[in-house]
Design a protein around this motif. Sequence first.
Motif, PDB file in Angstrom:
ATOM      1  N   ARG A  84       0.834  -1.208   0.000  1.00  0.00           N
ATOM      2  CA  ARG A  84       0.000   0.000   0.000  1.00  0.00           C
ATOM      3  C   ARG A  84       0.870   1.261   0.000  1.00  0.00           C
ATOM      4  NH1 ARG A  84      -4.327   1.499   4.760  1.00  0.00           N
ATOM      5  NH2 ARG A  84      -5.048   3.477   3.872  1.00  0.00           N
ATOM      6  N   LEU A  85       1.926   1.260   0.810  1.00  0.00           N
ATOM      7  CA  LEU A  85       2.839   2.400   0.815  1.00  0.00           C
ATOM      8  C   LEU A  85       3.556   2.513  -0.520  1.00  0.00           C
ATOM      9  CD1 LEU A  85       4.260   4.725   2.284  1.00  0.00           C
ATOM     10  CD2 LEU A  85       5.906   3.050   3.163  1.00  0.00           C
ATOM     11  N   HIS A  86       3.990   1.394  -1.067  1.00  0.00           N
ATOM     12  CA  HIS A  86       4.655   1.378  -2.375  1.00  0.00           C
ATOM     13  C   HIS A  86       3.763   2.021  -3.436  1.00  0.00           C
ATOM     14  CE1 HIS A  86       6.797  -0.276  -5.920  1.00  0.00           C
ATOM     15  NE2 HIS A  86       5.588  -0.587  -6.351  1.00  0.00           N
ATOM     16  N   ASN A  87       2.501   1.617  -3.472  1.00  0.00           N
ATOM     17  CA  ASN A  87       1.569   2.142  -4.477  1.00  0.00           C
ATOM     18  C   ASN A  87       1.290   3.621  -4.253  1.00  0.00           C
ATOM     19  OD1 ASN A  87       1.364  -0.385  -5.681  1.00  0.00           O
ATOM     20  ND2 ASN A  87      -0.461  -0.965  -4.524  1.00  0.00           N
ATOM     21  N   ALA A  88       1.163   4.025  -2.988  1.00  0.00           N
ATOM     22  CA  ALA A  88       0.896   5.437  -2.691  1.00  0.00           C
ATOM     23  C   ALA A  88       2.063   6.313  -3.128  1.00  0.00           C
ATOM     24  CB  ALA A  88       0.616   5.611  -1.200  1.00  0.00           C
ATOM     25  N   LEU A  89       3.279   5.869  -2.871  1.00  0.00           N
ATOM     26  CA  LEU A  89       4.452   6.637  -3.299  1.00  0.00           C
ATOM     27  C   LEU A  89       4.530   6.717  -4.813  1.00  0.00           C
ATOM     28  CD1 LEU A  89       6.997   5.238  -0.689  1.00  0.00           C
ATOM     29  CD2 LEU A  89       6.381   7.650  -0.944  1.00  0.00           C
ATOM     30  N   ALA A  90       4.229   5.610  -5.502  1.00  0.00           N
ATOM     31  CA  ALA A  90       4.244   5.611  -6.962  1.00  0.00           C
ATOM     32  C   ALA A  90       3.189   6.575  -7.507  1.00  0.00           C
ATOM     33  CB  ALA A  90       4.016   4.198  -7.487  1.00  0.00           C
ATOM     34  N   ASP A  91       1.996   6.533  -6.928  1.00  0.00           N
ATOM     35  CA  ASP A  91       0.915   7.417  -7.386  1.00  0.00           C
ATOM     36  C   ASP A  91       1.252   8.883  -7.139  1.00  0.00           C
ATOM     37  OD1 ASP A  91      -0.525   5.204  -8.178  1.00  0.00           O
ATOM     38  OD2 ASP A  91      -1.820   5.172  -6.406  1.00  0.00           O
ATOM     39  N   ALA A  92       2.026   9.153  -6.082  1.00  0.00           N
ATOM     40  CA  ALA A  92       2.402  10.532  -5.759  1.00  0.00           C
ATOM     41  C   ALA A  92       3.631  10.994  -6.539  1.00  0.00           C
ATOM     42  CB  ALA A  92       2.669  10.652  -4.256  1.00  0.00           C
ATOM     43  N   GLY A  93       4.235  10.087  -7.314  1.00  0.00           N
ATOM     44  CA  GLY A  93       5.437  10.443  -8.065  1.00  0.00           C
ATOM     45  C   GLY A  93       6.648  10.645  -7.184  1.00  0.00           C
ATOM     46  N   ARG A  94       6.675   9.944  -6.041  1.00  0.00           N
ATOM     47  CA  ARG A  94       7.786  10.084  -5.100  1.00  0.00           C
ATOM     48  C   ARG A  94       8.655   8.832  -5.125  1.00  0.00           C
ATOM     49  NH1 ARG A  94       5.470  11.449   0.609  1.00  0.00           N
ATOM     50  NH2 ARG A  94       7.686  11.861   1.015  1.00  0.00           N
ATOM     51  N   ALA A  95       9.899   8.983  -4.708  1.00  0.00           N
ATOM     52  CA  ALA A  95      10.810   7.852  -4.648  1.00  0.00           C
ATOM     53  C   ALA A  95      10.321   6.829  -3.629  1.00  0.00           C
ATOM     54  CB  ALA A  95      12.213   8.329  -4.276  1.00  0.00           C
ATOM     55  N   GLN A  96      10.664   5.566  -3.872  1.00  0.00           N
ATOM     56  CA  GLN A  96      10.182   4.505  -2.997  1.00  0.00           C
ATOM     57  C   GLN A  96      10.767   4.583  -1.588  1.00  0.00           C
ATOM     58  OE1 GLN A  96       7.755   1.943  -3.360  1.00  0.00           O
ATOM     59  NE2 GLN A  96       7.185   3.444  -4.907  1.00  0.00           N
ATOM     60  N   ASP A  97      11.873   5.270  -1.412  1.00  0.00           N
ATOM     61  CA  ASP A  97      12.445   5.419  -0.077  1.00  0.00           C
ATOM     62  C   ASP A  97      12.109   6.772   0.554  1.00  0.00           C
ATOM     63  OD1 ASP A  97      13.991   7.051  -1.668  1.00  0.00           O
ATOM     64  OD2 ASP A  97      15.919   6.238  -1.019  1.00  0.00           O
ATOM     65  N   SER A 138      -3.678   4.442   9.309  1.00  0.00           N
ATOM     66  CA  SER A 138      -4.261   3.399   8.474  1.00  0.00           C
ATOM     67  C   SER A 138      -5.370   3.933   7.565  1.00  0.00           C
ATOM     68  CB  SER A 138      -4.802   2.265   9.354  1.00  0.00           C
ATOM     69  OG  SER A 138      -3.751   1.617  10.051  1.00  0.00           O
ATOM     70  N   ASP A 139      -6.117   4.936   8.033  1.00  0.00           N
ATOM     71  CA  ASP A 139      -7.264   5.418   7.258  1.00  0.00           C
ATOM     72  C   ASP A 139      -6.910   6.496   6.235  1.00  0.00           C
ATOM     73  OD1 ASP A 139      -8.987   3.704   8.558  1.00  0.00           O
ATOM     74  OD2 ASP A 139      -9.579   5.173  10.071  1.00  0.00           O
ATOM     75  N   ASP A 140      -5.739   7.135   6.372  1.00  0.00           N
ATOM     76  CA  ASP A 140      -5.436   8.249   5.469  1.00  0.00           C
ATOM     77  C   ASP A 140      -4.011   8.195   4.934  1.00  0.00           C
ATOM     78  OD1 ASP A 140      -4.144   8.883   7.815  1.00  0.00           O
ATOM     79  OD2 ASP A 140      -4.895  10.934   7.947  1.00  0.00           O
ATOM     80  N   LEU A 141      -3.465   7.000   4.797  1.00  0.00           N
ATOM     81  CA  LEU A 141      -2.094   6.844   4.306  1.00  0.00           C
ATOM     82  C   LEU A 141      -1.899   7.516   2.957  1.00  0.00           C
ATOM     83  CD1 LEU A 141       0.109   3.665   4.327  1.00  0.00           C
ATOM     84  CD2 LEU A 141      -0.338   4.818   2.165  1.00  0.00           C
ATOM     85  N   GLU A 142      -2.818   7.270   2.025  1.00  0.00           N
ATOM     86  CA  GLU A 142      -2.649   7.798   0.665  1.00  0.00           C
ATOM     87  C   GLU A 142      -2.624   9.318   0.655  1.00  0.00           C
ATOM     88  OE1 GLU A 142      -3.637   3.637   0.363  1.00  0.00           O
ATOM     89  OE2 GLU A 142      -4.629   5.252   1.466  1.00  0.00           O
ATOM     90  N   ALA A 143      -3.514   9.943   1.422  1.00  0.00           N
ATOM     91  CA  ALA A 143      -3.537  11.403   1.497  1.00  0.00           C
ATOM     92  C   ALA A 143      -2.235  11.930   2.076  1.00  0.00           C
ATOM     93  CB  ALA A 143      -4.725  11.867   2.333  1.00  0.00           C
ATOM     94  N   ALA A 144      -1.735  11.257   3.124  1.00  0.00           N
ATOM     95  CA  ALA A 144      -0.502  11.704   3.769  1.00  0.00           C
ATOM     96  C   ALA A 144       0.688  11.613   2.821  1.00  0.00           C
ATOM     97  CB  ALA A 144      -0.250  10.874   5.023  1.00  0.00           C
ATOM     98  N   VAL A 145       0.771  10.537   2.065  1.00  0.00           N
ATOM     99  CA  VAL A 145       1.888  10.382   1.128  1.00  0.00           C
ATOM    100  C   VAL A 145       1.808  11.434   0.029  1.00  0.00           C
ATOM    101  CG1 VAL A 145       2.885   8.847  -0.601  1.00  0.00           C
ATOM    102  CG2 VAL A 145       2.255   7.952   1.644  1.00  0.00           C
ATOM    103  N   LEU A 146       0.612  11.727  -0.438  1.00  0.00           N
ATOM    104  CA  LEU A 146       0.457  12.779  -1.445  1.00  0.00           C
ATOM    105  C   LEU A 146       0.929  14.125  -0.921  1.00  0.00           C
ATOM    106  CD1 LEU A 146      -3.034  11.844  -2.944  1.00  0.00           C
ATOM    107  CD2 LEU A 146      -0.880  11.968  -4.223  1.00  0.00           C
TER     108      LEU A 146
END
Length: 238
Positions: A20-33, A211-219
């Motif tokens: 889930r973190l991997h996908n969120a970082l990819a969707d945000a255009g950020r490096a995997q680390d 857990s509920d807002d990981l994607e928003a936070a990564v963006l």
Amino acid sequence: MTDIALNESLGYAYAQARERLHNALADAGRAQDAAELLAVSKTKPAAMIRQAWQLGQRQFGENYLQEALEKQAELADLDDIVWHFIGPLQSNKTRAVAEHFDWMHSVDRLKIAKRLSEQRPTHLAPLNICLQVNISREESKAGVLPEELEELAREVAMLPNLYLRGLMAIPAPAKSLDAQRQPLAALREAFIALQKSLPDAPLDTLSMGMSDDLEAAVLEGATLVRLGTAIFGARQSA
């Protein structure tokens, strides 16, 4: 539940959280680390923490001091584990955090910061500090208000046994992605402003997202995402 079943369940959940973190970082255009998982292990037994460590997790967050100290003692052989205290802290309990943790995420008063600095053992590296910001301005939440953040940050950055690393927040719950992003974006903007105001401080950490807002936070630029339920399952009573 048997140990084998527990391992399989935790292993699956941990793999899903990492994906889930991997996908969120990819969707945000950020490096995997660019962001890491902070496994929130409050109310979970030391055995589960050990299993997560065996899966490769190294950073763990605890909210309840006495419970955390007991688990640290049981897991003392894991010398590369990194302990984060992420809960509220009374001033009469700062010594234990100063002596036994690597990170403290919930500093919102200078009094607490001063005690942590004074009580940090000299043989340990400075304690990594995140300032907790009440970004949603909730009366029931701890945290420094955004307009008071810079003054507190300047004072904490001067304390000798602390490293001011960044900001932490627990925004008010929101259902839509856009609504989740709004307070997180405000925290990111405060973080950027602080980096400009304090160029000599090692400000590199945004502890936000659960857990509920990981994607928003990564963006919005999170570098530490605090996951408990998504890794360990539903919390137990403390």
